[in-house]
Design a protein around this motif. Sequence first.
Motif, PDB file in Angstrom:
ATOM      1  N   MET A  12       0.841  -1.194   0.000  1.00  0.00           N
ATOM      2  CA  MET A  12       0.000   0.000   0.000  1.00  0.00           C
ATOM      3  C   MET A  12       0.877   1.247   0.000  1.00  0.00           C
ATOM      4  O   MET A  12       1.945   1.266   0.621  1.00  0.00           O
ATOM      5  CB  MET A  12      -0.939   0.009   1.213  1.00  0.00           C
ATOM      6  N   ASN A  27      -5.530   2.740   7.172  1.00  0.00           N
ATOM      7  CA  ASN A  27      -5.041   1.578   6.421  1.00  0.00           C
ATOM      8  C   ASN A  27      -4.218   0.657   7.313  1.00  0.00           C
ATOM      9  O   ASN A  27      -4.300  -0.580   7.209  1.00  0.00           O
ATOM     10  CB  ASN A  27      -4.210   2.029   5.225  1.00  0.00           C
ATOM     11  N   SER A  79     -12.482  -2.524  -3.681  1.00  0.00           N
ATOM     12  CA  SER A  79     -11.609  -1.765  -2.791  1.00  0.00           C
ATOM     13  C   SER A  79     -11.095  -2.682  -1.698  1.00  0.00           C
ATOM     14  O   SER A  79     -11.593  -3.796  -1.509  1.00  0.00           O
ATOM     15  CB  SER A  79     -12.364  -0.574  -2.178  1.00  0.00           C
ATOM     16  N   GLU A  80     -10.092  -2.227  -0.988  1.00  0.00           N
ATOM     17  CA  GLU A  80      -9.565  -3.020   0.119  1.00  0.00           C
ATOM     18  C   GLU A  80     -10.644  -3.243   1.173  1.00  0.00           C
ATOM     19  O   GLU A  80     -10.701  -4.287   1.815  1.00  0.00           O
ATOM     20  CB  GLU A  80      -8.347  -2.316   0.735  1.00  0.00           C
ATOM     21  N   LYS A  94     -13.296  -5.802  -0.235  1.00  0.00           N
ATOM     22  CA  LYS A  94     -12.709  -7.141  -0.292  1.00  0.00           C
ATOM     23  C   LYS A  94     -12.813  -7.846   1.050  1.00  0.00           C
ATOM     24  O   LYS A  94     -13.006  -9.065   1.111  1.00  0.00           O
ATOM     25  CB  LYS A  94     -11.234  -7.030  -0.717  1.00  0.00           C
ATOM     26  N   ARG A  95     -12.746  -7.088   2.128  1.00  0.00           N
ATOM     27  CA  ARG A  95     -12.845  -7.678   3.469  1.00  0.00           C
ATOM     28  C   ARG A  95     -14.295  -7.822   3.915  1.00  0.00           C
ATOM     29  O   ARG A  95     -14.690  -8.847   4.457  1.00  0.00           O
ATOM     30  CB  ARG A  95     -12.046  -6.821   4.457  1.00  0.00           C
TER      31      ARG A  95
END
Length: 828
Positions: free
Chosen positions: A246, A257, A361-362, A365-366
Motif C-alpha cells: 500500500m 489503512n 476496494s480493500e 474485499k474484506r
Amino acid sequence: MRVPQSWLSELVGELPSVDETAEAFVRVGFEVEEVHRAPELTGPLVVGRVLEIEELTGLKKPIRWCQVQVGPEQTNGVICGARNFAEGDLVVVALPGAVLPGGFAISARKTYGHVSDGMIASVRELGIGADHAGILVLPPGAGEPGDDARELLGIDDPVIELDVNPDSGYCFSLRGLGREMACALDADFSDPAARVTVPDAEGAAWPVVVEEPERCPRFVARRVDGVDPRLPAPWWMQRRLLAAGMRPISLVVDVTNYVMLELGQPLHAFDAGRLSGPIVVRRARAGERLVTLDEAARTLDADDLLVTDDSGPIALAGVMGGASTEIAGPGPDGTIDVLLEGAHWEPTGIARTARRHKLPSEASKRFERVVDPQLPPAAVERAAQLLVEHGGGTIADGRTDVGSVPDRSAVTMPLDLPDRVAGRAYPRGATVRRLGQVGCAVELVTGDDGRAQVLATPPSWRPDLVQAADLVEEVLRLEGLDTIPSVLPAAPAGRGLTPAQVRRRAVSRALAEAGYVEVLPFPFVGPAAWDALGLDADDVRRRTVRVLNPLDAERAELTSTLLPGLLDMLVRNRSRGAADVALYHVGQVVLPHHQPVAMPAPPVDRRPTDAEYAQIRAALPAQPLHVAAVLAGDREARGWWGPGRAAGWADAIAAGTLVGQAAGVELRVTAAALAPWHPGRCAALRVGDWIVGHAGELHPKVVEALGLPPRTCAMELDLDALPLRELRTAPRVSPYPPVGVDVALVADTAVPVAALTDALVDGGGELLETVRLFDVYAGEQVGEGKRSLAFTLRFRAPDRTLTSEEANAARDAAVAVATERHAAVLRA
C-alpha cells in the motif's frame, strides 16, 4: 495478502527462516503465491537531504538539478525528473558504485549539462514496492544525511504473499494470519485487538441513525479533535504499509489503512467540519448520485447502502467514501476534527454494490468475506490513539455504538468424529486443543448415547464454523492434511464413456482437426447482447434465467445461445492481432420454463426420496448441449500458391455438416431467415424436417454493432437434438471403381440448391454415392430468372463394376425426378 515477516513475528514470537515460515502457512491450508526476499541491492545507499532545487529550462520534459546533502560534510549534485519533493525533504540516494535491483549500476555521469553524482530513488527502483509515481520521500526525523538507508528501509525484511481463501476473511489481516501461524508452529499468539483498551465513554461521538439494521448490524464512531493533517505518518508505519503493498498517502489515511491491515477492520475517516447533521445509514433513492474518492460521479442503485448526512450521500457503505467529506486541508488553526467510522456490514450487499459499480476496494474485499463484528470499537479506538500520538489530536468525549451482534450458537460434535473422518487416531486432547487454538470456547459433555461430545462456541471472527463438519475440518487442517492416510478405492467395473460423451468428444475432435480452436467464453449475458444481435422483443432467446448474485451486474443472465460469448472471444482475439480466426465451443445453454417453477428445498438430514428428487429435477431449467463456431478473415491462407480465400457462409454451413457427420447423422441444409444471420445467407440445419441449428453469414448490422470484421460467419447447433447413434454400423467399402457423371440443370433462381440436391438423391437410387455442386451460372444463355447448376454425380455398385449404360440410366432417373419436382431442364 502481503505479510512482512518482522511484523508477523511481533504476534507469534521468533520465526524460522522465511522458507520455513512459508511452508508453515502451506501446512495450515494457505497457498503461497510468492516469497519476496531482500532485493539484490549492493553499494552505498544513504539518506539525503535536498538543499537546493534548480529547474532546468528549454527541455522537452521537466528536469531538476538538485543539491543533496549525503553526509555530514558532503553534498552531491543530482539530476532528477520527479517533482514530488521539495527543498528540505529527506530522500534516499544511491551513490556511485551502488547496484540497484535488476543490475542497474549507478555511476557519476554527465547529463543535461551537469554531472549527476548519484540517483534519487523511487520505491520501485529500490525493489520494496510497485509505486513509481515519484521518488520516495522520507518523513522528517526518519534519519540524518549520510545514514545507511538499508536498515532504515527494512530492505532485508522478507515479505510472504499469500492467496487467502474466500471463506477465510479474517486472514486479510496480521491478526488472522498471526493466529494461523501460531497454530502451525504451536506457538503462543498475542492478539493485537486484545492489547487495545476500549474505555467507557458517556454520550455519543456523533448522532447516528441506522435505517437498515439488517444490512448494518453495528455502527461505531469516535471523534478526534485537533489533528494536524500536515504531519506525516511515522516512518515505521509507512514502511509496513509499503511492505504490505500500500502507498502511504497522509497521516489520517495511513492510520486507517494500518489498523485495517493489523486488525482486519476497514475504517473510514470523515472530516467532521464538513459533516452537516446526523449520520443516517439508508438505501439509495431514485436519481441520487455520489462523487466517490476516486473522483468518479456514480449513479446509485436502490440496492446500494449509503452513509448520508443532511447534504445527501457521503459514502458508499463498505466500499468507498465520498469526496464531499474527505479529509481536506487544515482549518484556520492548522488542525482538523476527524470522525472515525468502524461499522459491520452485511457481506452480500457489499459484494453486489462493489460489482455493480465495478469498484473493488480493500474495504469491500474484506467486508464481502465477513469481518469480525466485535472489532469496530477496538479498531476505532486503536486508530484514535494513533492519531493522538502522531497527529497531536485529542479524543473527544463520547462514543457512538449503534446496534449489536447476536451471540454465536454452540456446535456439538462427537469427540471422536475427526478420528473417524480422517481414518486415523489423533493424540489424546488434540481435538480440544486445536479448536481452542482457532478461538472456540470448548466444553466436554456427555451425549444421550453416553459418548463424549465437544460443545464448541465459535469465535466472532469465524462465521464459517456452523456445523460439526466445519469443526472436523479445522482439526484435520491443523493436525496436518498430509498425515491423513491415502487409500485409493477400487474402481468398480464400468462401461467407459457414455454414448453422449463419445459423441461430444467426436464432435470436438472433428472441429479441431478442421482448423477450429476451442475456447471457453463467458457464460453470462445482458440485455445489450440481444440488442446487438438484432433479436426481436418477443424472441424466445431473450427469455433467460437471471443470476441472483452475478459476477458482472451488466451480464447477469445465463445465456440461451453460445453466440454472444463466442463473438466476444472473436473480437478479443482480433484486437490482439489475430487476423484469421476460427473458434468453436461445446457447452450448455440454459432455457427457462415457460412458467416459473418453484424449487423445493431438499432435506439435509437424509437423502431425498425419489419423488423429491424428481421435483428438484423438474424445477431445473432445460440445459441442452450446443456446439457453435465463428469465423472471420481468411479460411485458406494466401501464399505463393495463390491469394487465399476469405471465410464465407459456406464454411459455416460446412462446419455444421461436419458436426453432423461426427455425430453419425446426415444433416439437410435448407434456406432460412433468422437473426442474427443475414436473411439471404442463412441456412437451417435439419434432421429430416426438424431444425436443429442454423449457419451462415451474420447480418451487417450485427457485424457493425459488435465491431466484428466484415462477413463474419457463425454456426450453432443443438447437439442434444441430434438422434444418438449408440450402435453405428461400419461403412461398407466397395472394391469396385466409381463412375462420375456431370449434369447441368437449368431451374428458376427461386429453387434452392438443397431442393435440387434432394431430388437428384431420391432419383439416383441405391447406386448414387455422392452429389456435389461445383458450378453456378446465371446469364443471357440460360434466360432471365434462371440459373444453371452443375453437379457431379458419383455412382458405384457394391458387387460389380458399373457399365456406362447403367450409370447413364441412373443419371437420367435422377434428372427426371428433378424435372418433375422443380421443372429443371437438362442444359445442353
